[in-house]
Design a protein around this motif. Structure first.
Motif, PDB file in Angstrom:
ATOM      1  N   LYS A 126     -12.727 -63.872 -11.289  1.00 18.98           N
ATOM      2  CA  LYS A 126     -13.890 -63.345 -10.582  1.00 18.98           C
ATOM      3  C   LYS A 126     -13.410 -62.524  -9.395  1.00 18.98           C
ATOM      4  N   VAL A 127     -13.964 -61.343  -9.252  1.00 24.02           N
ATOM      5  CA  VAL A 127     -13.608 -60.473  -8.127  1.00 24.02           C
ATOM      6  C   VAL A 127     -14.886 -59.977  -7.471  1.00 24.02           C
ATOM      7  N   GLU A 128     -15.018 -60.278  -6.210  1.00 20.79           N
ATOM      8  CA  GLU A 128     -16.158 -59.824  -5.414  1.00 20.79           C
ATOM      9  C   GLU A 128     -15.703 -58.669  -4.534  1.00 20.79           C
ATOM     10  N   VAL A 129     -16.477 -57.619  -4.488  1.00 22.41           N
ATOM     11  CA  VAL A 129     -16.169 -56.455  -3.662  1.00 22.41           C
ATOM     12  C   VAL A 129     -17.064 -56.475  -2.425  1.00 22.41           C
ATOM     13  N   LEU A 130     -16.436 -56.368  -1.271  1.00 17.13           N
ATOM     14  CA  LEU A 130     -17.169 -56.430  -0.005  1.00 17.13           C
ATOM     15  C   LEU A 130     -16.718 -55.275   0.887  1.00 17.13           C
ATOM     16  N   PRO A 131     -17.314 -54.102   0.722  1.00 18.48           N
ATOM     17  CA  PRO A 131     -16.912 -52.959   1.549  1.00 18.48           C
ATOM     18  C   PRO A 131     -17.267 -53.201   3.017  1.00 18.48           C
ATOM     19  N   ALA A 132     -16.326 -52.923   3.895  1.00 18.41           N
ATOM     20  CA  ALA A 132     -16.584 -53.110   5.326  1.00 18.41           C
ATOM     21  C   ALA A 132     -15.533 -52.381   6.142  1.00 18.41           C
ATOM     22  N   ASP A 133     -15.988 -51.791   7.235  1.00 18.56           N
ATOM     23  CA  ASP A 133     -15.104 -51.216   8.247  1.00 18.56           C
ATOM     24  C   ASP A 133     -15.000 -52.256   9.356  1.00 18.56           C
ATOM     25  N   LEU A 134     -13.851 -52.878   9.489  1.00 12.44           N
ATOM     26  CA  LEU A 134     -13.695 -53.999  10.420  1.00 12.44           C
ATOM     27  C   LEU A 134     -13.685 -53.563  11.877  1.00 12.44           C
ATOM     28  N   THR A 135     -13.670 -52.255  12.127  1.00 13.12           N
ATOM     29  CA  THR A 135     -13.790 -51.787  13.505  1.00 13.12           C
ATOM     30  C   THR A 135     -15.253 -51.637  13.914  1.00 13.12           C
ATOM     31  N   ASP A 136     -16.156 -51.827  12.974  1.00 12.16           N
ATOM     32  CA  ASP A 136     -17.588 -51.803  13.245  1.00 12.16           C
ATOM     33  C   ASP A 136     -18.067 -53.255  13.369  1.00 12.16           C
ATOM     34  N   THR A 137     -18.583 -53.609  14.514  1.00 15.09           N
ATOM     35  CA  THR A 137     -18.923 -55.010  14.781  1.00 15.09           C
ATOM     36  C   THR A 137     -19.914 -55.566  13.759  1.00 15.09           C
ATOM     37  N   ALA A 138     -20.911 -54.797  13.403  1.00 18.33           N
ATOM     38  CA  ALA A 138     -21.904 -55.280  12.443  1.00 18.33           C
ATOM     39  C   ALA A 138     -21.275 -55.546  11.085  1.00 18.33           C
ATOM     40  N   GLN A 139     -20.383 -54.665  10.650  1.00 20.10           N
ATOM     41  CA  GLN A 139     -19.738 -54.852   9.358  1.00 20.10           C
ATOM     42  C   GLN A 139     -18.714 -55.993   9.403  1.00 20.10           C
ATOM     43  N   LEU A 140     -18.032 -56.129  10.527  1.00 16.66           N
ATOM     44  CA  LEU A 140     -17.134 -57.278  10.702  1.00 16.66           C
ATOM     45  C   LEU A 140     -17.914 -58.579  10.615  1.00 16.66           C
ATOM     46  N   ASN A 141     -19.114 -58.590  11.184  1.00 16.76           N
ATOM     47  CA  ASN A 141     -19.939 -59.794  11.138  1.00 16.76           C
ATOM     48  C   ASN A 141     -20.348 -60.147   9.714  1.00 16.76           C
ATOM     49  N   VAL A 142     -20.528 -59.129   8.870  1.00 18.42           N
ATOM     50  CA  VAL A 142     -20.866 -59.394   7.466  1.00 18.42           C
ATOM     51  C   VAL A 142     -19.723 -60.150   6.785  1.00 18.42           C
ATOM     52  N   VAL A 143     -18.495 -59.721   7.033  1.00 17.18           N
ATOM     53  CA  VAL A 143     -17.342 -60.398   6.434  1.00 17.18           C
ATOM     54  C   VAL A 143     -17.193 -61.798   7.028  1.00 17.18           C
ATOM     55  N   SER A 144     -17.401 -61.922   8.337  1.00 15.70           N
ATOM     56  CA  SER A 144     -17.334 -63.244   8.964  1.00 15.70           C
ATOM     57  C   SER A 144     -18.372 -64.183   8.359  1.00 15.70           C
ATOM     58  N   ASP A 145     -19.586 -63.673   8.134  1.00 17.68           N
ATOM     59  CA  ASP A 145     -20.633 -64.504   7.535  1.00 17.68           C
ATOM     60  C   ASP A 145     -20.264 -64.921   6.115  1.00 17.68           C
ATOM     61  N   ARG A 146     -19.598 -64.025   5.383  1.00 14.14           N
ATOM     62  CA  ARG A 146     -19.154 -64.380   4.028  1.00 14.14           C
ATOM     63  C   ARG A 146     -18.149 -65.527   4.079  1.00 14.14           C
ATOM     64  N   LEU A 147     -17.267 -65.487   5.041  1.00 10.10           N
ATOM     65  CA  LEU A 147     -16.277 -66.551   5.188  1.00 10.10           C
ATOM     66  C   LEU A 147     -16.918 -67.857   5.646  1.00 10.10           C
ATOM     67  N   ARG A 148     -17.905 -67.730   6.508  1.00  8.07           N
ATOM     68  CA  ARG A 148     -18.478 -68.926   7.122  1.00  8.07           C
ATOM     69  C   ARG A 148     -19.512 -69.606   6.244  1.00  8.07           C
ATOM     70  N   THR A 149     -20.318 -68.828   5.518  1.00 14.30           N
ATOM     71  CA  THR A 149     -21.464 -69.409   4.821  1.00 14.30           C
ATOM     72  C   THR A 149     -21.457 -69.192   3.319  1.00 14.30           C
ATOM     73  N   GLY A 150     -20.569 -68.348   2.800  1.00 17.04           N
ATOM     74  CA  GLY A 150     -20.524 -68.110   1.361  1.00 17.04           C
ATOM     75  C   GLY A 150     -19.754 -69.192   0.636  1.00 17.04           C
ATOM     76  N   SER A 151     -19.514 -68.973  -0.638  1.00 15.08           N
ATOM     77  CA  SER A 151     -18.714 -69.932  -1.403  1.00 15.08           C
ATOM     78  C   SER A 151     -17.332 -70.056  -0.765  1.00 15.08           C
ATOM     79  N   PRO A 152     -16.682 -71.200  -0.913  1.00 14.20           N
ATOM     80  CA  PRO A 152     -15.450 -71.477  -0.159  1.00 14.20           C
ATOM     81  C   PRO A 152     -14.347 -70.450  -0.381  1.00 14.20           C
ATOM     82  N   ILE A 153     -13.704 -70.077   0.724  1.00 11.38           N
ATOM     83  CA  ILE A 153     -12.514 -69.234   0.693  1.00 11.38           C
ATOM     84  C   ILE A 153     -11.324 -70.142   1.015  1.00 11.38           C
TER      85      ILE A 153
END
Length: 259
Positions: free
Chosen positions: A52-79
């Motif tokens: 399974k491969v999930e694609v999560l486009p994000a520019d980590l220098t953009d705070t809002a997009q960084l928060n999306v990745v952080s939320d995926r780590l914090r609340t999504g299926s386990p990493i």
């Protein structure tokens, strides 16, 4: 089956990690700015390894997009494995860099990996296991060899990794700092350096393969080009010898004002 999230996955070291971890049977979450490159890599890995491969486009220098990745780590299926790979450099020197560029690089090289590690850690601690891999650089140990703040950001990655390992290692979380030296990636062109002018440049796949050997051995710090491990051991021994000498309420004699 475990899942790894890899930042900067669309090229270079990040892509190599994706292919190597896919071959090991890990599901993946791929993070980078380029949606097209991520989708192409995801299709390749799904086809080649039936993962399974999930694609999560994000520019980590953009705070809002960084928060999306952080939320995926914090609340999504386990990493289970976080590969903090995304990073960059700047052309020129500290004196020639614009303040906005300096802030951008600190956001990418320091703030983003710190906040992503924080987001991943809660679930790892709850499960009592997990791994965080932070890609630094050998110039963390040799700041005189690289102009600007790049070496400073990578020094942070090293000490952050070591401090985090001391804190959460006893609780089942493995933290690895990987310190590449010159490696054939696009960072050189973005730094204004012709990689063809450099000697002893390591290929990306060789770097990642070596880093994964260190990962399997649970090394705290992996320096793929370092042939003489005794040099690192001596460096660590000298560092660990410092604390008793630092525990003094009075200044050292050499810093006392002379009458």
């Amino acid at each position: 089956m475990s899942t790894a999230l890899i930042t900067g996955a669309s090229a270079g070291i990040g892509t190599s990690y994706a292919r190597r971890l896919a071959a090991r049977g890990h599901d993946l979450v791929l993070v980078a700015r380029s949606t097209d490159k991520l989708e192409a890599l995801a299709a390749e890995l799904r086809s080649s390894h039936s993962i399974k491969v999930e694609v999560l486009p994000a520019d980590l220098t953009d705070t809002a997009q960084l928060n999306v990745v952080s939320d995926r780590l914090r609340t999504g299926s386990p990493i289970d494995i976080l590969i903090n790979n995304a990073g960059d450099s700047l052309p020129g020197t500290f004196a020639t860099a614009q303040p906005e560029a300096l802030a951008w690089l600190i956001q990418l090289n320091v703030t983003a990996p710190t906040l992503l590690a924080s987001a991943a850690l809660a679930g790892m601690l709850e499960r009592g296991e997990g791994s965080i891999v932070n890609i630094g650089s050998a110039v963390a140990l040799l700041p005189e060899y690289f102009p600007g703040i790049y070496s400073g950001t990578k020094s942070y990655i090293l000490t952050f990794s070591q401090g985090l390992a001391a804190e959460v290692g006893p609780r089942g979380i493995y933290v690895q700092a990987v310190l590449p030296a010159a490696t054939r990636t696009a960072i050189w062109a973005r730094s204004g350096v012709d990689v063809a002018s450099l000697q002893n440049v390591m290929e990306v796949d060789d770097l990642v393969d070596a880093a994964l050997v260190g990962f399997d051995q649970k090394e705290g710090v992996t320096i793929p080009p370092l042939a003489d491990a005794a040099l690192w051991d001596a460096f660590q021994a000298a560092r660990h010898a410092l604390p008793p000498s630092l525990a003094n309420a009075a200044p050292a004699d050499r810093y006392r004002l002379k009458a």
